[in-house]
Design a protein around this motif. Sequence first.
Motif, PDB file in Angstrom:
ATOM      1  N   ARG A 195       0.820  -1.211  -0.011  1.00 26.45           N
ATOM      2  CA  ARG A 195      -0.233  -0.022   0.062  1.00 26.45           C
ATOM      3  C   ARG A 195       0.862   1.266  -0.037  1.00 26.45           C
ATOM      4  O   ARG A 195       0.611   2.247  -0.573  1.00 26.45           O
ATOM      5  CB  ARG A 195      -1.001  -0.097   1.284  1.00 26.45           C
ATOM      6  CG  ARG A 195      -2.162  -1.086   1.080  1.00 26.45           C
ATOM      7  CD  ARG A 195      -2.978  -0.970   2.208  1.00 26.45           C
ATOM      8  NE  ARG A 195      -3.839   0.237   2.314  1.00 26.45           N
ATOM      9  CZ  ARG A 195      -4.821   0.698   1.953  1.00 26.45           C
ATOM     10  NH1 ARG A 195      -5.251  -0.149   1.037  1.00 26.45           N
ATOM     11  NH2 ARG A 195      -5.656   1.663   2.071  1.00 26.45           N
ATOM     12  N   LYS A 196       2.029   1.126   0.815  1.00 23.91           N
ATOM     13  CA  LYS A 196       2.691   2.451   0.592  1.00 23.91           C
ATOM     14  C   LYS A 196       3.330   2.369  -0.748  1.00 23.91           C
ATOM     15  O   LYS A 196       3.633   3.745  -1.329  1.00 23.91           O
ATOM     16  CB  LYS A 196       3.982   2.110   1.709  1.00 23.91           C
ATOM     17  CG  LYS A 196       5.143   3.093   1.777  1.00 23.91           C
ATOM     18  CD  LYS A 196       6.247   2.626   2.877  1.00 23.91           C
ATOM     19  CE  LYS A 196       7.409   3.803   2.938  1.00 23.91           C
ATOM     20  NZ  LYS A 196       8.148   3.386   3.913  1.00 23.91           N
ATOM     21  N   ARG A 328      -4.883  13.650   3.416  1.00 23.63           N
ATOM     22  CA  ARG A 328      -4.226  13.191   2.155  1.00 23.63           C
ATOM     23  C   ARG A 328      -2.742  13.680   2.222  1.00 23.63           C
ATOM     24  O   ARG A 328      -1.789  12.823   1.870  1.00 23.63           O
ATOM     25  CB  ARG A 328      -4.813  13.869   0.907  1.00 23.63           C
ATOM     26  CG  ARG A 328      -6.065  12.949   0.471  1.00 23.63           C
ATOM     27  CD  ARG A 328      -6.702  13.374  -0.666  1.00 23.63           C
ATOM     28  NE  ARG A 328      -6.874  14.673  -1.106  1.00 23.63           N
ATOM     29  CZ  ARG A 328      -8.259  15.119  -0.539  1.00 23.63           C
ATOM     30  NH1 ARG A 328      -9.170  14.324  -0.227  1.00 23.63           N
ATOM     31  NH2 ARG A 328      -8.389  16.455  -0.831  1.00 23.63           N
ATOM     32  N   ASP A 329      -2.426  14.785   2.578  1.00 20.47           N
ATOM     33  CA  ASP A 329      -1.099  15.299   2.831  1.00 20.47           C
ATOM     34  C   ASP A 329      -0.313  14.487   3.698  1.00 20.47           C
ATOM     35  O   ASP A 329       1.124  14.384   3.714  1.00 20.47           O
ATOM     36  CB  ASP A 329      -0.975  16.795   3.179  1.00 20.47           C
ATOM     37  CG  ASP A 329      -1.703  17.725   2.116  1.00 20.47           C
ATOM     38  OD1 ASP A 329      -1.791  17.301   0.986  1.00 20.47           O
ATOM     39  OD2 ASP A 329      -2.057  18.968   2.399  1.00 20.47           O
ATOM     40  N   LEU A 330      -0.871  14.251   4.901  1.00 17.04           N
ATOM     41  CA  LEU A 330      -0.153  13.486   5.919  1.00 17.04           C
ATOM     42  C   LEU A 330       0.307  12.097   5.459  1.00 17.04           C
ATOM     43  O   LEU A 330       1.265  11.440   5.605  1.00 17.04           O
ATOM     44  CB  LEU A 330      -0.896  13.485   7.268  1.00 17.04           C
ATOM     45  CG  LEU A 330      -0.978  14.457   7.993  1.00 17.04           C
ATOM     46  CD1 LEU A 330      -2.069  14.462   9.345  1.00 17.04           C
ATOM     47  CD2 LEU A 330       0.456  14.813   8.711  1.00 17.04           C
ATOM     48  N   THR A 331      -0.809  11.400   4.569  1.00 19.97           N
ATOM     49  CA  THR A 331      -0.675  10.150   4.107  1.00 19.97           C
ATOM     50  C   THR A 331       0.529  10.253   2.987  1.00 19.97           C
ATOM     51  O   THR A 331       1.463   9.429   3.250  1.00 19.97           O
ATOM     52  CB  THR A 331      -1.780   9.838   3.404  1.00 19.97           C
ATOM     53  OG1 THR A 331      -2.758   9.727   4.334  1.00 19.97           O
ATOM     54  CG2 THR A 331      -1.817   8.354   2.786  1.00 19.97           C
ATOM     55  N   ASP A 332       0.585  11.080   2.263  1.00 22.71           N
ATOM     56  CA  ASP A 332       1.758  11.354   1.245  1.00 22.71           C
ATOM     57  C   ASP A 332       2.980  11.494   2.047  1.00 22.71           C
ATOM     58  O   ASP A 332       4.151  10.973   1.737  1.00 22.71           O
ATOM     59  CB  ASP A 332       1.458  12.713   0.552  1.00 22.71           C
ATOM     60  CG  ASP A 332       0.393  12.597  -0.500  1.00 22.71           C
ATOM     61  OD1 ASP A 332      -0.039  11.524  -0.791  1.00 22.71           O
ATOM     62  OD2 ASP A 332      -0.233  13.573  -1.256  1.00 22.71           O
ATOM     63  N   VAL A 339      10.524   6.957   4.438  1.00 23.03           N
ATOM     64  CA  VAL A 339      10.043   6.484   5.660  1.00 23.03           C
ATOM     65  C   VAL A 339      10.071   5.223   5.881  1.00 23.03           C
ATOM     66  O   VAL A 339       9.756   4.298   5.023  1.00 23.03           O
ATOM     67  CB  VAL A 339       8.817   6.975   5.625  1.00 23.03           C
ATOM     68  CG1 VAL A 339       7.932   6.775   7.040  1.00 23.03           C
ATOM     69  CG2 VAL A 339       8.453   8.623   5.460  1.00 23.03           C
ATOM     70  N   PRO A 340      10.475   4.747   7.226  1.00 22.06           N
ATOM     71  CA  PRO A 340      10.641   3.239   7.346  1.00 22.06           C
ATOM     72  C   PRO A 340       9.178   2.760   7.390  1.00 22.06           C
ATOM     73  O   PRO A 340       8.257   3.445   7.757  1.00 22.06           O
ATOM     74  CB  PRO A 340      11.414   3.214   8.829  1.00 22.06           C
ATOM     75  CG  PRO A 340      12.068   4.598   8.759  1.00 22.06           C
ATOM     76  CD  PRO A 340      11.457   5.516   8.175  1.00 22.06           C
ATOM     77  N   ASP A 341       9.265   1.383   7.077  1.00 18.17           N
ATOM     78  CA  ASP A 341       8.052   0.902   6.884  1.00 18.17           C
ATOM     79  C   ASP A 341       7.359   0.706   8.378  1.00 18.17           C
ATOM     80  O   ASP A 341       6.174   0.822   8.542  1.00 18.17           O
ATOM     81  CB  ASP A 341       8.093  -0.831   6.463  1.00 18.17           C
ATOM     82  CG  ASP A 341       8.117  -0.659   4.769  1.00 18.17           C
ATOM     83  OD1 ASP A 341       8.091   0.601   4.183  1.00 18.17           O
ATOM     84  OD2 ASP A 341       8.387  -1.825   4.363  1.00 18.17           O
TER      85      ASP A 341
END
Length: 356
Positions: A195-196, A328-332, A339-341
């Motif tokens: 998903r990432k 959405r911005d935080l998710t991006d 960013v580590p998994d």
Amino acid sequence: MSSASAHDRTTVHDIVPVDPRTDARWLRLAASQAGSVFTSPPWLSAVCGTYGFTPEARIAVDGAGAPVAGFAWAVVDDLRGRRAVSLPFSDRAEPLCDSGDLWRRLARDCLGSDVPFSVRCLDGSPVSRDPGMIRVGEAAWHGTPLSGPLDAVSDRFSRGVRRNIRLGRRRGVRVLASTERWAVHAFHRLHVGLRKRKYRMLAQPLGFLDRVWEEFAPGDGVVTFLAYVDDEIVAGAVYLVWNDVLYYKYSASDMDRLTVRPNEAIAWSAIQWAAQRDLTLLDWGLSDLDQPGLLAYKRRWGSVERRIGTWQTRPAHGTDAGTGRLLRDLTDLLTEDTVPDDITARAGALLYRYFC
């Protein structure tokens, strides 16, 4: 005849509030042909227990006190505003009735409230005939019938699906079916990464999948399929069982290993597993209409297709738009490659509840 359709021949005397997680009468309705995994007590307990929602339900009972119809929802009150949803994080949640008058009696507290109310249900539901509801969205539903000999089921697959099943076998794909918790954890690690990297989205929290496992495992209602090449997990999927139906819920794969066709190997293994247990249908769930590749994939499995509509009493409050942009911005930010998994997974645990 299902309990939810018996009202056509039975006088309904009362509408009764119940807790759908624990009430035996709701369980009886949810276990009828009108019910689905999304109105089942274990699913409601998993979703509401993870995200802190309190489900509400109303049932219609006849003169003997037997349930003949029902409807469930949850009120969500968070930074996106207060709203009633039937049901959070569910593909659909049809009212367990087919009468418009009875539907309105069951949903009276939602329909008459100032709180925005939305419900998602298959075509043919009494919701779709309610002039007070506004249709705001449409998606596809697919299901592969499993009745008859397994060879007859597979004969309905497309030639491409059958070819890819054989290809996976030749390339050494081995599928393990497990009802144990460790398999859910193994799947979740793959799920976070897919998903990432592919969708730039956060994954459901591991705590939610743990809760799903805890709720469904006592009834042998959860199974995880993991595809291996040698000793490496290259794909996985989580399925749930309810009412003799196998529900495809979540899947993930290593995008660098798709050439070995692990997803077809998993789906075929799941169908074989279901057939051995005399299940009647593989429910592929909801697909957005702007995902032509996903729609084509599900159609190739000999599936039937219907529509799922989203209905609201009125449009959501405009204040939700700014909050949506923030999420959405935080998710991006939290799904960037740098960013580590494990940080991305922890972000999902914090933020995912706001996406319902």
